[in-house]
Design a protein around this motif. Structure first.
Motif, PDB file in Angstrom:
ATOM      1  N   GLU A   1     -12.108  -3.515  -4.192  1.00  0.00           N
ATOM      2  CA  GLU A   1     -13.362  -3.160  -3.514  1.00  0.00           C
ATOM      3  C   GLU A   1     -13.429  -3.687  -2.080  1.00  0.00           C
ATOM      4  O   GLU A   1     -14.345  -3.334  -1.338  1.00  0.00           O
ATOM      5  N   LEU A   2     -12.478  -4.524  -1.693  1.00  0.00           N
ATOM      6  CA  LEU A   2     -12.432  -4.986  -0.310  1.00  0.00           C
ATOM      7  C   LEU A   2     -12.007  -3.838   0.606  1.00  0.00           C
ATOM      8  O   LEU A   2     -11.518  -2.805   0.156  1.00  0.00           O
ATOM      9  N   LYS A   3     -12.176  -4.042   1.902  1.00  0.00           N
ATOM     10  CA  LYS A   3     -11.794  -3.016   2.868  1.00  0.00           C
ATOM     11  C   LYS A   3     -10.290  -3.088   3.107  1.00  0.00           C
ATOM     12  O   LYS A   3      -9.801  -3.630   4.108  1.00  0.00           O
ATOM     13  N   LEU A   4      -9.541  -2.521   2.171  1.00  0.00           N
ATOM     14  CA  LEU A   4      -8.085  -2.538   2.255  1.00  0.00           C
ATOM     15  C   LEU A   4      -7.603  -1.483   3.236  1.00  0.00           C
ATOM     16  O   LEU A   4      -8.320  -0.526   3.553  1.00  0.00           O
ATOM     17  N   PRO A   5      -6.360  -1.606   3.720  1.00  0.00           N
ATOM     18  CA  PRO A   5      -5.764  -0.506   4.484  1.00  0.00           C
ATOM     19  C   PRO A   5      -5.755   0.759   3.630  1.00  0.00           C
ATOM     20  O   PRO A   5      -5.715   0.687   2.388  1.00  0.00           O
ATOM     21  N   SER A   6      -5.796   1.917   4.263  1.00  0.00           N
ATOM     22  CA  SER A   6      -5.876   3.172   3.521  1.00  0.00           C
ATOM     23  C   SER A   6      -4.635   3.355   2.658  1.00  0.00           C
ATOM     24  O   SER A   6      -3.523   2.988   3.033  1.00  0.00           O
ATOM     25  N   GLY A   7      -4.848   3.928   1.490  1.00  0.00           N
ATOM     26  CA  GLY A   7      -3.762   4.126   0.545  1.00  0.00           C
ATOM     27  C   GLY A   7      -4.073   3.446  -0.777  1.00  0.00           C
ATOM     28  O   GLY A   7      -5.189   2.963  -1.006  1.00  0.00           O
TER      29      GLY A   7
ATOM     30  N   ILE B   1       0.844  -1.195   0.000  1.00  0.00           N
ATOM     31  CA  ILE B   1       0.000   0.000   0.000  1.00  0.00           C
ATOM     32  C   ILE B   1       0.881   1.249   0.000  1.00  0.00           C
ATOM     33  O   ILE B   1       1.739   1.416   0.870  1.00  0.00           O
ATOM     34  N   CYS B   2       0.641   2.101  -0.996  1.00  0.00           N
ATOM     35  CA  CYS B   2       1.398   3.355  -1.120  1.00  0.00           C
ATOM     36  C   CYS B   2       0.521   4.522  -0.661  1.00  0.00           C
ATOM     37  O   CYS B   2      -0.642   4.616  -1.050  1.00  0.00           O
ATOM     38  N   GLN B   3       1.101   5.394   0.150  1.00  0.00           N
ATOM     39  CA  GLN B   3       0.329   6.522   0.696  1.00  0.00           C
ATOM     40  C   GLN B   3       0.365   7.762  -0.186  1.00  0.00           C
ATOM     41  O   GLN B   3      -0.441   8.667  -0.005  1.00  0.00           O
ATOM     42  N   ASN B   4       1.304   7.831  -1.129  1.00  0.00           N
ATOM     43  CA  ASN B   4       1.430   9.047  -1.931  1.00  0.00           C
ATOM     44  C   ASN B   4       1.359   8.778  -3.434  1.00  0.00           C
ATOM     45  O   ASN B   4       1.941   9.504  -4.234  1.00  0.00           O
ATOM     46  N   PHE B   5       0.626   7.698  -3.817  1.00  0.00           N
ATOM     47  CA  PHE B   5       0.468   7.432  -5.240  1.00  0.00           C
ATOM     48  C   PHE B   5      -0.419   8.520  -5.836  1.00  0.00           C
ATOM     49  O   PHE B   5      -1.397   8.948  -5.205  1.00  0.00           O
ATOM     50  N   PRO B   6      -0.123   8.998  -7.056  1.00  0.00           N
ATOM     51  CA  PRO B   6      -0.812  10.192  -7.584  1.00  0.00           C
ATOM     52  C   PRO B   6      -2.286  10.022  -7.901  1.00  0.00           C
ATOM     53  O   PRO B   6      -2.977  11.011  -8.085  1.00  0.00           O
ATOM     54  N   ILE B   7      -2.791   8.795  -8.024  1.00  0.00           N
ATOM     55  CA  ILE B   7      -4.223   8.631  -8.256  1.00  0.00           C
ATOM     56  C   ILE B   7      -4.844   7.891  -7.077  1.00  0.00           C
ATOM     57  O   ILE B   7      -4.162   7.175  -6.349  1.00  0.00           O
ATOM     58  N   SER B   8      -6.143   8.061  -6.911  1.00  0.00           N
ATOM     59  CA  SER B   8      -6.836   7.491  -5.751  1.00  0.00           C
ATOM     60  C   SER B   8      -7.404   6.117  -6.074  1.00  0.00           C
ATOM     61  O   SER B   8      -7.519   5.722  -7.239  1.00  0.00           O
ATOM     62  N   VAL B   9      -7.791   5.393  -5.023  1.00  0.00           N
ATOM     63  CA  VAL B   9      -8.425   4.094  -5.198  1.00  0.00           C
ATOM     64  C   VAL B   9      -9.753   4.245  -5.946  1.00  0.00           C
ATOM     65  O   VAL B   9     -10.094   3.431  -6.809  1.00  0.00           O
ATOM     66  N   ASN B  10     -10.514   5.293  -5.636  1.00  0.00           N
ATOM     67  CA  ASN B  10     -11.799   5.499  -6.313  1.00  0.00           C
ATOM     68  C   ASN B  10     -11.615   5.711  -7.805  1.00  0.00           C
ATOM     69  O   ASN B  10     -12.399   5.201  -8.617  1.00  0.00           O
ATOM     70  N   LEU B  11     -10.566   6.462  -8.177  1.00  0.00           N
ATOM     71  CA  LEU B  11     -10.297   6.646  -9.600  1.00  0.00           C
ATOM     72  C   LEU B  11      -9.888   5.327 -10.239  1.00  0.00           C
ATOM     73  O   LEU B  11     -10.296   5.011 -11.365  1.00  0.00           O
ATOM     74  N   LEU B  12      -9.109   4.546  -9.522  1.00  0.00           N
ATOM     75  CA  LEU B  12      -8.715   3.235 -10.040  1.00  0.00           C
ATOM     76  C   LEU B  12      -9.945   2.384 -10.318  1.00  0.00           C
ATOM     77  O   LEU B  12     -10.034   1.705 -11.350  1.00  0.00           O
ATOM     78  N   LEU B  13     -10.921   2.398  -9.422  1.00  0.00           N
ATOM     79  CA  LEU B  13     -12.148   1.634  -9.625  1.00  0.00           C
ATOM     80  C   LEU B  13     -12.890   2.092 -10.878  1.00  0.00           C
ATOM     81  O   LEU B  13     -13.440   1.286 -11.627  1.00  0.00           O
ATOM     82  N   ASP B  14     -12.894   3.411 -11.112  1.00  0.00           N
ATOM     83  CA  ASP B  14     -13.533   3.920 -12.320  1.00  0.00           C
ATOM     84  C   ASP B  14     -12.804   3.427 -13.573  1.00  0.00           C
ATOM     85  O   ASP B  14     -13.423   3.066 -14.568  1.00  0.00           O
ATOM     86  N   LEU B  15     -11.471   3.425 -13.525  1.00  0.00           N
ATOM     87  CA  LEU B  15     -10.692   2.947 -14.665  1.00  0.00           C
ATOM     88  C   LEU B  15     -10.958   1.459 -14.911  1.00  0.00           C
ATOM     89  O   LEU B  15     -11.097   1.016 -16.053  1.00  0.00           O
ATOM     90  N   LEU B  16     -11.024   0.691 -13.833  1.00  0.00           N
ATOM     91  CA  LEU B  16     -11.270  -0.745 -13.965  1.00  0.00           C
ATOM     92  C   LEU B  16     -12.667  -1.014 -14.515  1.00  0.00           C
ATOM     93  O   LEU B  16     -12.889  -1.991 -15.226  1.00  0.00           O
ATOM     94  N   GLU B  17     -13.619  -0.152 -14.178  1.00  0.00           N
ATOM     95  CA  GLU B  17     -14.979  -0.297 -14.691  1.00  0.00           C
ATOM     96  C   GLU B  17     -14.986  -0.152 -16.210  1.00  0.00           C
ATOM     97  O   GLU B  17     -15.729  -0.840 -16.912  1.00  0.00           O
ATOM     98  N   ILE B  18     -14.138   0.720 -16.730  1.00  0.00           N
ATOM     99  CA  ILE B  18     -14.067   0.932 -18.173  1.00  0.00           C
ATOM    100  C   ILE B  18     -13.499  -0.288 -18.875  1.00  0.00           C
ATOM    101  O   ILE B  18     -13.926  -0.663 -19.962  1.00  0.00           O
ATOM    102  N   MET B  19     -12.531  -0.941 -18.233  1.00  0.00           N
ATOM    103  CA  MET B  19     -11.784  -2.013 -18.899  1.00  0.00           C
ATOM    104  C   MET B  19     -12.482  -3.361 -18.773  1.00  0.00           C
ATOM    105  O   MET B  19     -11.858  -4.393 -18.562  1.00  0.00           O
TER     106      MET B  19
END
Length: 430
Positions: free
Chosen positions: A375-381, A343-361
């Protein structure tokens, strides 16, 4: 009158009432047995009711209390016309869902800077020989405005085969759904738009395949899931961190996750079972080529199962689950999934944006499995490196190994080259 009038009308085969209640009731509501009206119509062989429900928006992908979709229950019942109708409708509903989400996804993409991202996939198996043969893939993702492009070398990936190639997936959020999603084969120089309908030959071939192979459900069981920090060092134990590209990430061990695989085959003949078994055996011995290269013969509808004799009152008031249709022949396998996640705390995109990208693919099945994990309850980051179960015998280590903001991405990347020809049957999966 029953508190589930639509289900009751389907149960009794009253077509007039089914049509009426489709306009007044939630067509995807579940009864106390956990079935939608479409599940019930399929299991009882109510073909006319199936068609009415499909015309009124009944979801083909809806799952019943046992975790099976309407399409899977139709395969079990074995009526070819019903299976064909559901396959066509499922493609249409997928297209409709993309169009519904398009304004939201396009808005999100426009709000973030343009970027370039690399995602590395390394596939592994607990079957020793298979592990050596499994492919890896480097996905290159470009984002500009409301457009997204992904280049990949993995054309297809299933439990028993994969195919290499040179593919590009393009999403253009500025266009209507008819042109918003395209797949390019850069070797053959052809492209395909996402289709509303399958060609007749493709449809018939897919129905043959569904009627002659196991129905397989692979899911993550995560009720007791928890995460602990991984430790490093022999004498002085410290929390482990990994360097992933330029990013530092905290590493966690994942506990309490099982991969549950269920296979149903009550619709198969003994010949089907033996052929599929031989196919798997050749795969585990190192051969990825299908030894049964000839086309499958056109499958005929199975004989309907015997009527159950259950009344509506028996069904709706019972505390036990009823199963209509032919007796279920199912095997279930549960394997503990030991994994780690960085888990990275300073990655430039958010988990929510990642989910949107995955929805497209959505055409790429491995990204669907990654979406389930995220979508699981992962540690923050941000989950910059993770292990994902993608198939019953195969896991993938996915690494977001490079990310850079870019203002020089050429718009031509999101256009179909002029010398490419349209081929609407190149990719049967979309």
């Amino acid at each position: 009158m029953s508190s589930y009038p639509l289900h009751c009308s389907v149960f009794e085969g009253d077509i007039r009432k089914v049509s009426s209640y489709c306009r007044a009731e939630d067509v995807n509501a579940k009864d106390p047995q956990g079935n939608t009206a479409l599940h019930l119509a399929i299991a009882l062989g109510r073909k006319e009711c199936v068609q009415i429900l499909l015309k009124n928006g009944a979801s083909v992908k809806a799952k019943n209390a046992r975790g099976w979709t309407c399409l899977e229950e139709a395969i079990s019942y074995g009526d070819r016309q019903t299976i064909s109708s559901l396959v066509q409708k499922m493609r249409f509903q997928t297209r409709e869902a993309v169009e519904k989400r398009r304004p939201h996804v396009s808005k999100i993409l426009k709000q973030i800077p343009d970027f370039y991202l690399e995602v590395k996939w390394d596939f592994q198996s607990w079957i020793p020989l298979v592990s050596r043969m499994l492919p890896s893939d480097l996905c290159k993702i470009y984002k500009k405005g409301a457009c997204l492009r992904m280049d990949t070398t993995l054309v297809d990936f299933s439990d028993m085969k994969w195919q290499r190639g040179d593919l590009s997936f393009i999403y253009n959020g500025e266009l209507s759904c008819n042109g918003a999603v395209m797949l390019l084969d850069n070797q053959l120089k052809v492209y395909q738009k996402m289709r509303e309908r399958l060609d007749e030959v493709d449809l018939e071939d897919e129905v043959d395949f569904l009627m002659s192979t196991d129905m397989t459900s692979v899911r993550l069981s995560t009720k007791p899931i928890h995460f602990t920090r991984s430790q490093s060092g022999w004498f002085f134990r410290t929390d482990r961190t990994d360097k992933v590209g330029p990013f530092e990430a905290n590493v966690y061990d994942v506990h309490g996750v099982s991969v549950v695989t269920r296979k149903r085959r009550e619709h198969l003949s003994e010949e089907d079972i033996q052929r599929n078994k031989a196919f798997v055996e050749t795969f585990t011995k190192g051969c990825t080529k299908n030894p049964f290269s000839q086309a499958l013969p056109r499958r005929q509808s199975l004989l309907p199962p015997e009527p159950s004799g259950v009344t509506w009152r028996d069904y709706i008031e019972s505390s036990e689950q009823f199963h209509f249709g032919r007796p279920v022949n199912m095997k279930e396998d549960r394997r503990n999934f030991r994994a780690s996640i960085a888990i990275c705390q300073n990655f430039p995109i958010s988990v929510n944006l990642l989910l949107d990208l995955l929805e497209i693919m959505f055409p790429f099945k491995q990204f669907g499995k990654l979406k389930e994990l995220v979508e699981l309850k992962l540690p923050s980051g941000f989950p910059i490196k993770a292990e994902v179960p993608v198939l019953p015998t195969i896991t993938a280590k996915v690494t977001f190994q490079e990310f850079s903001l870019r203002d020089d991405i050429n718009v031509s990347l999101f256009l179909v080259p002029r010398d490419y020809k349209e081929n609407q049957s190149r990719f049967p999966e979309i």
